[in-house]
Write a protein that holds these residues in place. Structure first.
Motif, PDB file in Angstrom:
ATOM      1  N   LYS A  21       0.836  -1.205   0.000  1.00 10.70           N
ATOM      2  CA  LYS A  21       0.000   0.000   0.000  1.00 10.70           C
ATOM      3  C   LYS A  21       0.871   1.255   0.000  1.00 10.70           C
ATOM      4  CE  LYS A  21      -4.314   1.560   2.153  1.00 10.70           C
ATOM      5  NZ  LYS A  21      -4.033   2.970   2.450  1.00 10.70           N
ATOM      6  N   ASN A  22       1.965   1.203   0.727  1.00 11.32           N
ATOM      7  CA  ASN A  22       2.864   2.357   0.794  1.00 11.32           C
ATOM      8  C   ASN A  22       3.598   2.609  -0.517  1.00 11.32           C
ATOM      9  OD1 ASN A  22       2.225   2.978   3.444  1.00 11.32           O
ATOM     10  ND2 ASN A  22       3.882   1.740   4.309  1.00 11.32           N
ATOM     11  N   THR A  23       3.676   1.582  -1.373  1.00 13.71           N
ATOM     12  CA  THR A  23       4.327   1.783  -2.677  1.00 13.71           C
ATOM     13  C   THR A  23       3.372   2.372  -3.702  1.00 13.71           C
ATOM     14  OG1 THR A  23       3.803  -0.440  -3.522  1.00 13.71           O
ATOM     15  CG2 THR A  23       5.847  -0.194  -2.249  1.00 13.71           C
ATOM     16  N   GLY A  24       2.106   2.551  -3.307  1.00  9.99           N
ATOM     17  CA  GLY A  24       1.154   3.189  -4.214  1.00  9.99           C
ATOM     18  C   GLY A  24       0.076   2.290  -4.771  1.00  9.99           C
ATOM     19  N   LEU A  25       0.091   1.003  -4.417  1.00  5.63           N
ATOM     20  CA  LEU A  25      -0.975   0.123  -4.897  1.00  5.63           C
ATOM     21  C   LEU A  25      -2.292   0.487  -4.221  1.00  5.63           C
ATOM     22  CD1 LEU A  25       0.578  -3.477  -5.056  1.00  5.63           C
ATOM     23  CD2 LEU A  25       0.126  -1.900  -6.936  1.00  5.63           C
ATOM     24  N   THR A  26      -3.372   0.400  -4.966  1.00  2.00           N
ATOM     25  CA  THR A  26      -4.688   0.666  -4.399  1.00  2.00           C
ATOM     26  C   THR A  26      -5.187  -0.571  -3.653  1.00  2.00           C
ATOM     27  OG1 THR A  26      -5.887  -0.136  -6.342  1.00  2.00           O
ATOM     28  CG2 THR A  26      -5.215   2.188  -6.331  1.00  2.00           C
ATOM     29  N   GLU A  27      -6.236  -0.390  -2.876  1.00  2.00           N
ATOM     30  CA  GLU A  27      -6.805  -1.524  -2.151  1.00  2.00           C
ATOM     31  C   GLU A  27      -7.279  -2.611  -3.112  1.00  2.00           C
ATOM     32  OE1 GLU A  27     -10.936  -2.056   0.114  1.00  2.00           O
ATOM     33  OE2 GLU A  27      -9.482  -0.941   1.337  1.00  2.00           O
ATOM     34  N   LYS A  72       9.119  -9.219  -3.071  1.00  4.39           N
ATOM     35  CA  LYS A  72       9.865  -8.912  -4.292  1.00  4.39           C
ATOM     36  C   LYS A  72       9.230  -7.747  -5.044  1.00  4.39           C
ATOM     37  CE  LYS A  72      11.709 -13.563  -5.095  1.00  4.39           C
ATOM     38  NZ  LYS A  72      11.701 -14.754  -5.999  1.00  4.39           N
ATOM     39  N   GLU A  73       7.900  -7.781  -5.176  1.00  6.56           N
ATOM     40  CA  GLU A  73       7.230  -6.694  -5.897  1.00  6.56           C
ATOM     41  C   GLU A  73       7.402  -5.368  -5.164  1.00  6.56           C
ATOM     42  OE1 GLU A  73       2.889  -5.230  -7.623  1.00  6.56           O
ATOM     43  OE2 GLU A  73       3.144  -7.293  -6.921  1.00  6.56           O
ATOM     44  N   ALA A  74       7.259  -5.409  -3.845  1.00  6.06           N
ATOM     45  CA  ALA A  74       7.406  -4.178  -3.063  1.00  6.06           C
ATOM     46  C   ALA A  74       8.822  -3.627  -3.197  1.00  6.06           C
ATOM     47  CB  ALA A  74       7.070  -4.443  -1.604  1.00  6.06           C
ATOM     48  N   ALA A  75       9.817  -4.521  -3.196  1.00 11.02           N
ATOM     49  CA  ALA A  75      11.211  -4.084  -3.312  1.00 11.02           C
ATOM     50  C   ALA A  75      11.450  -3.391  -4.651  1.00 11.02           C
ATOM     51  CB  ALA A  75      12.144  -5.279  -3.151  1.00 11.02           C
ATOM     52  N   VAL A  76      10.890  -3.956  -5.729  1.00 12.21           N
ATOM     53  CA  VAL A  76      11.041  -3.356  -7.058  1.00 12.21           C
ATOM     54  C   VAL A  76      10.363  -1.991  -7.105  1.00 12.21           C
ATOM     55  CG1 VAL A  76      10.389  -3.565  -9.492  1.00 12.21           C
ATOM     56  CG2 VAL A  76      11.284  -5.552  -8.258  1.00 12.21           C
ATOM     57  N   ARG A  77       9.149  -1.921  -6.571  1.00 16.39           N
ATOM     58  CA  ARG A  77       8.410  -0.661  -6.599  1.00 16.39           C
ATOM     59  C   ARG A  77       9.100   0.397  -5.737  1.00 16.39           C
ATOM     60  NH1 ARG A  77       3.315  -0.746  -8.638  1.00 16.39           N
ATOM     61  NH2 ARG A  77       2.679   0.958  -7.258  1.00 16.39           N
ATOM     62  N   GLU A  78       9.647  -0.028  -4.599  1.00 11.72           N
ATOM     63  CA  GLU A  78      10.361   0.915  -3.729  1.00 11.72           C
ATOM     64  C   GLU A  78      11.631   1.421  -4.400  1.00 11.72           C
ATOM     65  OE1 GLU A  78       8.905  -1.083   0.516  1.00 11.72           O
ATOM     66  OE2 GLU A  78      10.840  -1.607  -0.374  1.00 11.72           O
ATOM     67  N   ALA A  79      12.345   0.511  -5.072  1.00 14.57           N
ATOM     68  CA  ALA A  79      13.576   0.909  -5.754  1.00 14.57           C
ATOM     69  C   ALA A  79      13.278   1.886  -6.884  1.00 14.57           C
ATOM     70  CB  ALA A  79      14.290  -0.326  -6.300  1.00 14.57           C
ATOM     71  N   THR A  80      12.203   1.614  -7.629  1.00  9.79           N
ATOM     72  CA  THR A  80      11.808   2.504  -8.725  1.00  9.79           C
ATOM     73  C   THR A  80      11.438   3.882  -8.192  1.00  9.79           C
ATOM     74  OG1 THR A  80      10.980   0.615  -9.998  1.00  9.79           O
ATOM     75  CG2 THR A  80      10.187   2.810 -10.633  1.00  9.79           C
ATOM     76  N   ARG A  81      10.694   3.886  -7.107  1.00 13.35           N
ATOM     77  CA  ARG A  81      10.285   5.162  -6.503  1.00 13.35           C
ATOM     78  C   ARG A  81      11.489   5.934  -5.980  1.00 13.35           C
ATOM     79  NH1 ARG A  81       7.004   4.308  -1.240  1.00 13.35           N
ATOM     80  NH2 ARG A  81       9.109   3.667  -0.632  1.00 13.35           N
ATOM     81  N   ASN A  82      12.390   5.228  -5.313  1.00 11.68           N
ATOM     82  CA  ASN A  82      13.566   5.895  -4.754  1.00 11.68           C
ATOM     83  C   ASN A  82      14.477   6.440  -5.847  1.00 11.68           C
ATOM     84  OD1 ASN A  82      12.661   5.275  -2.200  1.00 11.68           O
ATOM     85  ND2 ASN A  82      13.916   3.423  -2.023  1.00 11.68           N
ATOM     86  N   HIS A  83      14.592   5.687  -6.949  1.00 10.15           N
ATOM     87  CA  HIS A  83      15.418   6.141  -8.068  1.00 10.15           C
ATOM     88  C   HIS A  83      14.828   7.405  -8.688  1.00 10.15           C
ATOM     89  CE1 HIS A  83      18.142   5.950 -11.467  1.00 10.15           C
ATOM     90  NE2 HIS A  83      17.105   6.060 -12.292  1.00 10.15           N
ATOM     91  N   ALA A  84      13.504   7.419  -8.802  1.00 10.46           N
ATOM     92  CA  ALA A  84      12.843   8.589  -9.380  1.00 10.46           C
ATOM     93  C   ALA A  84      13.037   9.816  -8.501  1.00 10.46           C
ATOM     94  CB  ALA A  84      11.356   8.307  -9.565  1.00 10.46           C
TER      95      ALA A  84
END
Length: 202
Positions: free
Chosen positions: A153-159, A177-189
């Protein structure tokens, strides 16, 4: 006279049994406002002093007589004493109603599910989503842990996106794994920068 006392003791043991509590003090329940009819039901269920203390705590938290009697009956069905007042009160404080307590005691999972149920409230899911997840868990079906749900949820996925993943059987490892990828993408941006060109002076 001793030979007369032995049969009497034997009869008492047979009448009450080793696990029965004929001398339980029910006054704490009466003092908490429990109806006498409910106390009588608890006497039939052979409620112990320790269980009376548990129920008195629940009564003070506003839990009804019917629920108090039901949790003892469920404990008897599962052949163990009731010792989960804190779990029941935790659910009430988190905004759950008594029906969810009874559903959990019926399947003997109140202590097991209490903590995660409270966390699901803190994550901020809707009542419908929380209800779906808890019922899956009570049936022994796989769901994501509250920690992974909160992380997604914190990575931006909706309910609805999270529930879609739960319904298709996503594991915590896959969610991690999905959360890690989404967090890395967000942090890179967030670490990108734009070069600011100053006005050239002549």
């Amino acid at each position: 006279m001793k030979y007369k006392l032995i049969p009497l003791a034997f009869l008492l043991l047979r009448s009450f049994g080793c696990n029965e509590h004929p001398f339980t003090d029910y006054r704490p329940l009466e003092q908490s406002g429990m109806w006498s009819s409910s106390v009588q039901e608890l006497k039939k269920l052979n409620t112990s002093d320790t269980e009376v203390e548990q129920l008195a705590k629940m009564k003070q938290a506003g839990i009804s007589d019917d629920t108090c009697v039901a949790v003892i009956a469920d404990a008897r069905n599962h052949q163990h004493p009731f010792a989960s007042a804190d779990s029941a009160m935790g659910l009430m404080h988190a905004g759950y109603n008594e029906s969810i307590i009874l559903e959990m005691t019926k399947v003997d999972q109140l202590d097991k599910l209490n903590g995660d149920a409270v966390m699901l409230r803190l994550v901020g899911l809707s009542d419908a989503a929380v209800d779906t997840i808890l019922r899956k868990r009570m049936k022994g079906q796989r769901t994501l842990s509250s920690g992974e749900i909160g992380r997604l949820k914190n990575t931006g996925l909706t309910e609805s996106q999270i529930m879609e993943r739960i319904n298709r059987g996503m594991t915590d490892a896959e969610a991690d794994k999905e959360a890690a990828v989404r967090e890395a993408t967000r942090n890179h941006a967030n670490t990108g920068f734009q070069r600011v060109r100053g006005r050239r002076h002549y």
